[in-house]
Write a protein that holds these residues in place. Structure first.
Motif, mmCIF file in Angstrom:
data_model
loop_
_atom_site.group_PDB
_atom_site.id
_atom_site.type_symbol
_atom_site.label_atom_id
_atom_site.label_comp_id
_atom_site.label_asym_id
_atom_site.label_seq_id
_atom_site.Cartn_x
_atom_site.Cartn_y
_atom_site.Cartn_z
ATOM 1 N N ARG A 15 0.842 -1.211 0.000
ATOM 2 C CA ARG A 15 0.000 0.000 0.000
ATOM 3 C C ARG A 15 0.866 1.245 0.000
ATOM 4 N N LYS A 41 -4.007 4.975 -6.820
ATOM 5 C CA LYS A 41 -5.001 4.626 -5.809
ATOM 6 C C LYS A 41 -5.228 3.123 -5.788
ATOM 7 N N ARG A 81 -7.767 1.373 -5.875
ATOM 8 C CA ARG A 81 -8.805 0.808 -6.728
ATOM 9 C C ARG A 81 -8.293 0.515 -8.136
ATOM 10 N N GLN A 82 -7.056 0.948 -8.411
ATOM 11 C CA GLN A 82 -6.507 0.691 -9.745
ATOM 12 C C GLN A 82 -5.726 -0.628 -9.734
ATOM 13 N N ARG A 93 -4.619 -5.727 -5.145
ATOM 14 C CA ARG A 93 -5.131 -5.597 -6.515
ATOM 15 C C ARG A 93 -4.030 -5.711 -7.539
ATOM 16 N N GLU A 135 -10.610 -2.204 -15.604
ATOM 17 C CA GLU A 135 -10.929 -2.751 -14.281
ATOM 18 C C GLU A 135 -10.908 -1.650 -13.208
ATOM 19 N N GLY A 136 -9.982 -0.745 -13.377
ATOM 20 C CA GLY A 136 -9.922 0.383 -12.440
ATOM 21 C C GLY A 136 -11.202 1.194 -12.484
ATOM 22 N N LEU A 144 -14.014 -0.648 -10.722
ATOM 23 C CA LEU A 144 -13.923 -0.538 -9.258
ATOM 24 C C LEU A 144 -14.358 0.843 -8.773
ATOM 25 N N ASP A 145 -14.033 1.878 -9.553
ATOM 26 C CA ASP A 145 -14.509 3.221 -9.200
ATOM 27 C C ASP A 145 -16.035 3.256 -9.190
ATOM 28 N N HIS A 171 -17.480 1.476 -6.210
ATOM 29 C CA HIS A 171 -17.343 2.331 -5.043
ATOM 30 C C HIS A 171 -18.426 3.411 -5.023
ATOM 31 N N GLU A 225 -21.132 -7.030 -6.468
ATOM 32 C CA GLU A 225 -20.532 -6.143 -5.475
ATOM 33 C C GLU A 225 -21.513 -5.113 -4.936
#
Ligand SMILES: [Zn+2]
Ligand SMILES: [Zn+2]
Length: 1017
Positions: free
Chosen positions: A812, A821, A823-824, A849, A945-946, A949-950, A953, A991
């Motif tokens: 991280r 970030k 989420r990427q 990720r 994919e990023g 995920l955004d 969220h 999700e």
């Protein structure tokens, strides 16, 4: 159903709720009953002065006392729980004087000593009640109502007995000496009351001439900052081996102190000795017949003043000692209130400060003043009323310390101090302690049972009330308690037949507190007396018994005491002194001590500075659990910064626990889960890990409690809650959504156990949450449940997961440093070190990720070396340029130990600056043994994919904002611009709990509750 938790804890309300519940259910009484007859844990409470409401600093000690008493009780120990109040002596007297507006002993006597004593008792009763309420609010479990009060006749009698013992050993004497004196309080102070009690004060700084007899035009020049002492001058001291010179103006100085002067003659100090001089105030009646002369003194300082010191034996300790050596007259200019006696002419009746002006005027008029200025210096003040102290000759009652010094040091060697270096501080104090000044010229205190006889010269020390009754010649009928003025009206018979009166002095309050290991436990008391401690002034305030000697045998010495470090020279000392005198043993086996409480900016707290926080404010605004947590987290050997800022920070941290419990309760209720004694299915590896981790917590907490080391409690608990919330719950979310009973049971078990071990620190929150989570057959309070017994643990598994968390943390950090970030998704991660995390590569990939995780050497790093110019410049001279270019070109070899070989030279580690950084396309983080590197390049797949995920969220935030329940299903509509994300429609649906996902002509994503009116949610 578990009772649902509110979104955020209302600490103040839940604490009030739990307090009321404890009372209603008699939880504390039930705990005591359960432990009765268990192994004893002796704790002796240092008495709190019942003279004011508590300050925030009192909460520190009270917290520690309660934390360890609760822990020992959870372990099944039998405890006494007796609280103590300090009730007499100068603190209380000064408090009452302020209350009544009295400001001198004369005014007290006019008011009446009996009335004054009554007001003192009322004040103690009032504040004992307030303090009791505050302690209860803090969560302190004590045997309230059976407290000890140091002004009880029983306590006083026990001190009498100690004093009689001292007398029989020949330790008691009346000292005629120069003492530090508070003119407002009208009493001397003892050595342990003086330390740390100083203020920066401005005083006059005078250079004064003492004209020499028989040497016309020549004068000694002295320096003083206490002009009021000049009328009591009898001598001037010089350093015998120093050089003194006579200036062309006729003044004698130490040459070193006046280097710019022109000296017409020089002599050694010893040549001036014996020379007589004219005193500065010879015309005063007090000075009649005094011959002033020069005396030798090796201690004369040549670092300040003139090298010639004015000596007034009645006004200074060293001066007084010199008067004995050189047989000097001792003039005592001021009375108890600090005012000049009548032999001092025009100064009569004035205070030391009031005479400063007239002294200067008179010296000036007679041409004796060389120079007058002022000086700011550290000066001792009275620790109770802040009045600057003066020196005065007084007759004080003293206990000789020489004979007991070594036995006390030996006793201290048996004590376990925490932190351990305080043991040495105690030794230092004992090695340096002077004789104990036990008398105070005051009113409401321990009456010293001393009856000197003028006829036979003997001193009778009365050792008990019975002995007093036996010897009394009258006055017993009016003796309502052992206090002035009543005790003063009971004369006794001397063995020689003469009638004796008691000395007027009362005792040092540290005698009152020091005797409690004897007076409260019934030392040598033949028969148990119910309420037998509630005697004299304490009658009606407490129900405490006077136990018998067998009880004392059981509870003495205390296993543990805890007070602030200052008590080394106060209570720890007086207790030890009295106990070693009476039994030869230390009264305590172990001590936890702690430093000072400051405000949140690190300044001392003072009411007059407006930064003091009293206990009531702290409890009302912060709440007890957070205060207790703050004190426990703090390393006790450092000063603590207390305030609302740090409290808010702790409240925020405690949310992790709260949210974890709330998460559990919410999902348990959705799934209708009820905890049973056994796990309801097969444990997954992560469950096994959390159960092991919970065992580890119990073991770490037990160890910290056993060591009286609260910072380790908080560290262990914080780290556990972090693991529980940020690993177990995070990694198991999907199982909770699916109502997995094994996951729910595992989480429940871990939470319940953690409440048990943190209970002593945060009793309110622990019991509040326990009552919601407990199984039906569990005790209703966490404090009635048995302490978790530690068992063997799977250390390998614990180590593996700890390494995984470490790798994830570094991963991280690496992403963060590269501003990518979480989420990427990224392509590749390489881990060097942390081998035991390798079986968990999938979890690491998921957490960070990344598509692939490898364990092996990280080659994603390059090392750059630069010359350390300040060192290498001078060393290499012209060669520096060549070395620098070689380094820049990477033409060097790194050497073991940190040096570098370049251009045929070896450079030491400090001569180069080594910088390690990731190669292009990599982000990297490392700690001592582990390096984690991740690729930063993105391709189309990763980018898509990023974005998915955004979107997930965003949709989940919208669910939350719309107030949807955890189980509500939704329909999602996306703008056409996001159509490419539909490639991952199933993933998104899962999700965000969506049944449908489609595009339409909307500008932003929209959600609606499935089955609801399409107008919206
Ligand atoms: Zn004072
Ligand atoms: Zn006598």
């Amino acid at each position: 159903m578990f009772e649902p938790l509110p979104q955020y804890p209302d600490h103040l309300a839940l604490e009030e709720e739990i307090l009321a519940w404890w009372d209603a259910e008699h939880v504390f009484d039930r705990l005591r009953e359960r432990n009765r007859g268990g192994p004893p844990f002796g704790f002796m409470d240092g008495p709190i002065t019942a003279n004011n409401p508590m300050g925030a600093h009192h909460c520190w000690g009270r917290t520690l006392k309660d934390v360890f008493q609760r822990y020992k009780a959870l372990q099944g120990h039998d405890l006494r729980y007796q609280n103590g109040f300090d009730c007499q002596g100068l603190w209380v007297e000064v408090g009452v004087e302020r209350e009544l507006g009295l400001n001198s002993k004369r005014e007290i006597e006019e008011y009446g000593i009996a009335e004054f004593a009554q007001r003192c008792k009322e004040r103690v009763a009032k504040y004992a009640e307030i303090i009791t309420d505050q302690c209860r609010r803090l969560g302190m479990w004590m045997d309230w109502g059976n407290d000890y009060y140091t002004f009880s006749d029983t306590n006083i009698e026990y001190i009498w007995r100690f004093l009689k013992e001292c007398h029989e050993r020949g330790w008691l004497y009346k000292g005629h000496r120069s003492v530090e004196w508070c003119p407002r309080c009208g009493t001397s102070l003892s050595q342990h009351e003086l330390i740390n009690s100083y203020a920066e004060l401005t005083h006059p700084s005078l250079y004064v001439r003492f004209p020499l007899e028989g040497r016309q035009g020549e004068s000694l020049v002295v320096w003083t900052t206490t002009p009021w002492t000049l009328p009591a001058n009898v001598a001037a001291a010089v350093k015998p081996d120093a050089e003194y010179g006579l200036t062309d103006g006729g003044d004698w100085w130490a040459v070193e102190r006046n280097p710019d002067a022109t000296f017409v003659r020089r002599v050694r100090g010893e040549e001036l000795v014996g020379q007589e001089y004219e005193g500065p105030f010879d015309s005063l009646p007090a000075q009649e017949g005094v011959v002033h002369r020069v005396i030798p003194w090796d201690e004369v300082a040549l670092t300040e003043g003139t090298g010639i010191v004015h000596i007034a034996p009645g006004c200074g300790a060293e001066d007084f000692e010199l008067s004995r050596v050189h047989d000097l007259p001792v003039l005592t200019p001021i009375d108890e209130a600090g005012n000049f006696y009548k032999e001092y002419g025009e100064f009569e009746g004035r205070s030391t400060q009031d005479v400063e002006g007239p002294v200067v005027v008179e010296l000036e008029r007679r041409g004796l003043l060389v120079e007058a200025g002022s000086i700011v210096h550290r000066y001792p003040i009275c620790w109770r009323c802040s009045t600057p102290l003066v020196f005065r000759i007084a007759d004080d009652w003293m206990i000789r310390a020489d004979e007991i010094r070594q036995p006390m040091l030996d006793a201290n060697a048996t004590v376990q101090w925490t932190p351990d270096f305080y043991s040495k501080r105690m030794d230092d104090w004992l090695r340096n302690m002077g004789d104990w000044n036990i008398s105070r010229s005051r009113y409401f205190g321990l009456p010293l049972p001393f009856y000197p006889c003028d006829s036979c010269g003997r001193l009778t020390v009365v050792g008990s009330l019975d002995e007093l009754r036996g010897r009394a010649t009258g006055g017993l009928e009016q003796l309502k308690e052992l206090h002035r003025p009543w005790i003063d009206d009971v004369p006794i018979r001397c063995d020689c037949g003469a009638e004796l009166k008691r000395v007027p002095e009362v005792g040092d309050a540290w005698l009152d507190a020091g005797i409690v290991p004897f007076s409260t436990l019934g030392w040598e008391n033949p028969e148990w007396k119910e309420h037998g401690y509630a005697t004299g002034a304490a009658a009606g305030l407490t129900g405490a018994d006077l136990p018998d000697h067998a009880y004392w045998e059981k509870w003495f010495p205390a296993h543990w005491v805890s007070e602030m470090r200052e008590q080394i020279r106060l209570w720890f000392y007086s207790q030890c002194f009295m106990s070693v005198t009476l039994t030869g043993k230390s009264p305590y086996l172990s001590v936890l001590t702690y430093e000072k409480l400051l405000d949140e900016h690190g300044r001392e707290m003072h009411r007059s500075w407006g930064n003091a926080i009293n206990a009531a404010e702290a409890l009302q605004n912060i709440g007890a659990d957070v205060i207790r947590f703050m004190f426990c987290e703090h390393v006790p050997s450092q000063n603590l910064k207390f305030g609302y800022g740090p409290a808010a920070e702790i409240r925020r941290r405690l949310l992790t626990l709260w949210n974890s419990v709330k998460f559990f309760v919410d999902y348990a209720n959705v799934g209708g889960f009820r905890p049973g004694p056994e796990v309801p299915g097969e444990l997954q590896p992560l469950d096994r890990w959390l159960l092991e981790r919970t065992e580890q917590l119990a073991a770490e907490m037990t160890d910290a409690y056993e060591r009286y080391w609260t910072p380790a409690l908080i560290r262990a608990f914080d780290s556990f809650v972090d693991d529980l919330s940020n690993w177990y719950i995070r990694r198991s979310r999907r199982r909770f959504w699916n109502g997995d009973e094994v996951a729910l049971w595992t989480l429940w078990y871990a939470l319940v156990r953690s409440l048990q071990v943190i209970g002593p620190v945060m009793p309110f929150l622990a019991d509040y949450l326990w009552r919601r989570l407990r199984a039906e057959d569990a005790t209703d309070s966490v404090f009635l449940a048995p302490w978790p017994e530690p068992r063997a643990r799977d250390e390998q598994l614990l180590h593996e997961v700890a390494e995984v968390r470490r790798v994830v943390e570094l991963g991280r950090q690496a992403r963060g440093d590269a501003s990518i970030k979480l989420r990427q998704p990224l392509r590749r991660l390489v881990v060097q070190g942390a081998r035991s995390a390798q079986p968990h590569a999938d979890e690491i990939a998921e957490e960070l990720r990344v598509k692939e995780v490898e364990f092996g050497p990280v080659e994603a790093m390059e090392v750059r070396v630069k010359p350390n110019l300040p060192l290498l410049g001078p060393k290499l001279g012209k060669e520096l340029g060549a070395v620098r270019s070689a380094l820049e070109a990477g033409e060097f070899e790194q050497l073991a130990g940190g040096g570098v070989r370049v251009n045929g030279r070896e450079l030491a580690p400090e001569e180069v600056l080594v910088e390690r950084r990731p190669r292009a396309g990599w982000a990297l983080a490392e700690d001592d043994a582990v390096t984690v590197a991740v690729t930063t390049e993105l391709d189309d797949e990763l980018r898509l994919e990023g974005r998915v995920l955004d979107l997930i969220h965003q949709l989940n935030s919208m669910r939350k904002d719309a107030g949807l329940a955890l189980t509500d299903r939704i329909r999602v509509t996306l703008p056409a611009s996001l159509a490419d994300l539909l490639e991952h429609a199933d993933w998104i649906k899962e999700e965000v709990l969506a049944t449908e996902i489609a595009t339409d002509s909307v500008s932003e994503p929209e959600i609606e509750l499935q089955g609801s009116d399409p107008e919206g949610v």
